[in-house]
Design a protein around this motif. Sequence first.
Motif, PDB file in Angstrom:
ATOM      1  N   GLU A  65     -32.786   4.609  30.165  1.00  0.00           N
ATOM      2  CA  GLU A  65     -34.082   5.263  29.964  1.00  0.00           C
ATOM      3  C   GLU A  65     -34.187   6.593  30.708  1.00  0.00           C
ATOM      4  OE1 GLU A  65     -37.281   2.537  30.752  1.00  0.00           O
ATOM      5  OE2 GLU A  65     -36.285   0.941  29.620  1.00  0.00           O
ATOM      6  N   LEU A  66     -33.264   6.861  31.624  1.00  0.00           N
ATOM      7  CA  LEU A  66     -33.255   8.133  32.352  1.00  0.00           C
ATOM      8  C   LEU A  66     -32.641   9.270  31.526  1.00  0.00           C
ATOM      9  CD1 LEU A  66     -32.137   6.957  35.911  1.00  0.00           C
ATOM     10  CD2 LEU A  66     -34.471   7.282  35.039  1.00  0.00           C
ATOM     11  N   PHE A  67     -32.200   8.981  30.297  1.00  0.00           N
ATOM     12  CA  PHE A  67     -31.566   9.980  29.442  1.00  0.00           C
ATOM     13  C   PHE A  67     -32.534  10.498  28.392  1.00  0.00           C
ATOM     14  CE2 PHE A  67     -27.800   8.458  31.345  1.00  0.00           C
ATOM     15  CZ  PHE A  67     -26.837   9.433  31.166  1.00  0.00           C
ATOM     16  N   ALA A  68     -32.447  11.809  28.134  1.00  0.00           N
ATOM     17  CA  ALA A  68     -33.175  12.413  27.026  1.00  0.00           C
ATOM     18  C   ALA A  68     -32.581  11.876  25.720  1.00  0.00           C
ATOM     19  CB  ALA A  68     -33.043  13.933  27.084  1.00  0.00           C
ATOM     20  N   PRO A  69     -33.332  11.926  24.620  1.00  0.00           N
ATOM     21  CA  PRO A  69     -32.802  11.449  23.338  1.00  0.00           C
ATOM     22  C   PRO A  69     -31.493  12.141  22.937  1.00  0.00           C
ATOM     23  CG  PRO A  69     -35.148  11.833  23.167  1.00  0.00           C
ATOM     24  CD  PRO A  69     -34.727  12.342  24.518  1.00  0.00           C
ATOM     25  N   THR A  70     -31.300  13.362  23.386  1.00  0.00           N
ATOM     26  CA  THR A  70     -30.070  14.099  23.067  1.00  0.00           C
ATOM     27  C   THR A  70     -29.106  14.116  24.253  1.00  0.00           C
ATOM     28  OG1 THR A  70     -31.077  16.175  23.773  1.00  0.00           O
ATOM     29  CG2 THR A  70     -31.251  15.611  21.422  1.00  0.00           C
ATOM     30  N   GLY A  71     -29.346  13.250  25.238  1.00  0.00           N
ATOM     31  CA  GLY A  71     -28.556  13.246  26.461  1.00  0.00           C
ATOM     32  C   GLY A  71     -27.096  12.910  26.227  1.00  0.00           C
ATOM     33  N   GLU A  72     -26.240  13.438  27.113  1.00  0.00           N
ATOM     34  CA  GLU A  72     -24.802  13.198  27.051  1.00  0.00           C
ATOM     35  C   GLU A  72     -24.320  12.683  28.399  1.00  0.00           C
ATOM     36  OE1 GLU A  72     -22.552  16.410  24.500  1.00  0.00           O
ATOM     37  OE2 GLU A  72     -23.872  17.382  25.973  1.00  0.00           O
ATOM     38  N   TYR A  73     -23.317  11.800  28.344  1.00  0.00           N
ATOM     39  CA  TYR A  73     -22.649  11.278  29.537  1.00  0.00           C
ATOM     40  C   TYR A  73     -21.186  11.661  29.417  1.00  0.00           C
ATOM     41  CZ  TYR A  73     -20.522   7.710  32.614  1.00  0.00           C
ATOM     42  OH  TYR A  73     -19.786   7.052  33.565  1.00  0.00           O
ATOM     43  N   LEU A  74     -20.680  12.459  30.377  1.00  0.00           N
ATOM     44  CA  LEU A  74     -19.331  13.015  30.292  1.00  0.00           C
ATOM     45  C   LEU A  74     -18.528  12.733  31.554  1.00  0.00           C
ATOM     46  CD1 LEU A  74     -20.371  16.581  29.022  1.00  0.00           C
ATOM     47  CD2 LEU A  74     -19.606  14.661  27.617  1.00  0.00           C
ATOM     48  N   ILE A  75     -17.257  12.383  31.348  1.00  0.00           N
ATOM     49  CA  ILE A  75     -16.284  12.306  32.438  1.00  0.00           C
ATOM     50  C   ILE A  75     -15.030  13.001  31.940  1.00  0.00           C
ATOM     51  CG2 ILE A  75     -14.931  10.879  34.005  1.00  0.00           C
ATOM     52  CD1 ILE A  75     -16.926   8.627  33.568  1.00  0.00           C
ATOM     53  N   PRO A  76     -14.732  14.209  32.442  1.00  0.00           N
ATOM     54  CA  PRO A  76     -13.513  14.899  32.010  1.00  0.00           C
ATOM     55  C   PRO A  76     -12.258  14.173  32.491  1.00  0.00           C
ATOM     56  CG  PRO A  76     -14.836  16.305  33.470  1.00  0.00           C
ATOM     57  CD  PRO A  76     -15.515  14.982  33.399  1.00  0.00           C
ATOM     58  N   ALA A  77     -11.159  14.397  31.797  1.00  0.00           N
ATOM     59  CA  ALA A  77      -9.867  13.840  32.219  1.00  0.00           C
ATOM     60  C   ALA A  77      -9.503  14.403  33.586  1.00  0.00           C
ATOM     61  CB  ALA A  77      -8.794  14.189  31.185  1.00  0.00           C
ATOM     62  N   THR A  78      -8.744  13.626  34.353  1.00  0.00           N
ATOM     63  CA  THR A  78      -8.409  14.049  35.711  1.00  0.00           C
ATOM     64  C   THR A  78      -7.529  15.298  35.737  1.00  0.00           C
ATOM     65  OG1 THR A  78      -6.544  12.504  35.755  1.00  0.00           O
ATOM     66  CG2 THR A  78      -8.637  11.743  36.692  1.00  0.00           C
ATOM     67  N   ASP A  79      -6.774  15.552  34.663  1.00  0.00           N
ATOM     68  CA  ASP A  79      -5.923  16.748  34.639  1.00  0.00           C
ATOM     69  C   ASP A  79      -6.636  17.975  34.077  1.00  0.00           C
ATOM     70  OD1 ASP A  79      -6.020  15.782  32.039  1.00  0.00           O
ATOM     71  OD2 ASP A  79      -3.942  16.319  31.588  1.00  0.00           O
ATOM     72  N   ARG A  80      -7.875  17.825  33.594  1.00  0.00           N
ATOM     73  CA  ARG A  80      -8.674  18.947  33.080  1.00  0.00           C
ATOM     74  C   ARG A  80     -10.111  18.841  33.581  1.00  0.00           C
ATOM     75  NH1 ARG A  80      -6.213  22.771  29.517  1.00  0.00           N
ATOM     76  NH2 ARG A  80      -8.380  23.252  29.197  1.00  0.00           N
ATOM     77  N   PRO A  81     -10.317  18.935  34.903  1.00  0.00           N
ATOM     78  CA  PRO A  81     -11.667  18.730  35.435  1.00  0.00           C
ATOM     79  C   PRO A  81     -12.691  19.745  34.934  1.00  0.00           C
ATOM     80  CG  PRO A  81     -10.184  19.540  37.140  1.00  0.00           C
ATOM     81  CD  PRO A  81      -9.345  19.231  35.948  1.00  0.00           C
TER      82      PRO A  81
END
Length: 174
Positions: free
Chosen positions: A43-59
Motif C-alpha cells: 500500500e506504500l506504492f503509487a499505482p504506477t510504482g516500481e520496485y527495482l534491484i539492479p544486477a550486482t555487476d551493473r549497479p
Amino acid sequence: MVDVELQPRPTAVELMTMSYEIEQFLFREADLLDSWRLPEWLELFAPTGEYLIPATDRPDGDPANDLFLVQDDRFLLEQRINSLMRRSAHAEYPHSRTRRFVSNVKVTPILEGRLLLRANFAVFRMRAGNVDTYVGHYDHVVERDDDHGFRFVVRRSTLDLDALRPHGKVSIIL
C-alpha cells in the motif's frame, strides 16, 4: 541512479521537517518488511510504482536496457507478494527473520512535488541457522500521500555486493 531535475531549495526548517517525516516513513517501511506485513507494505506504492534491484555487476544500470535482479511494476510486485505470503514459497516458508538498518538519509526535492530519497541500508536475513547480509543504498522517488504520508513512485535498492554469494539469490524484499 534516478535522473532528476531539482526544484528550488526549501528553507532549513522545511528541510528538517521533511527529513524527519521521510525518516519516519522509511522506519515504518522497515518495520512492515521485518514483520512480514507485505500486503500493508504494498500500500506504500503509487499505482504506477516500481520496485527495482539492479544486477550486482551493473549497479548504475538502466531498467530499459540492462538486466535487473528485480524489475517489478505494481502488478508484478503484487504477484511477488502474493507468492511470498503462500506456503508454497519454499525459499521463504517459514518466513526468514529479517532485521534492517536504514541510515544516512538524504532528501532532495524534485519536480512535481516528488522527493528523491537516498539512504544506506543493511538487511540481515536469518534462516536455517545462516545469516545473510545484504548491504547497499536506496535511491527512491516518493510523492506525498494523504493515507501514508508518502508513497513510492520508484523504490530502487542497489546492492554493494560483488556477487550474491553465499546466498545466491534475493528471496526477500530489500
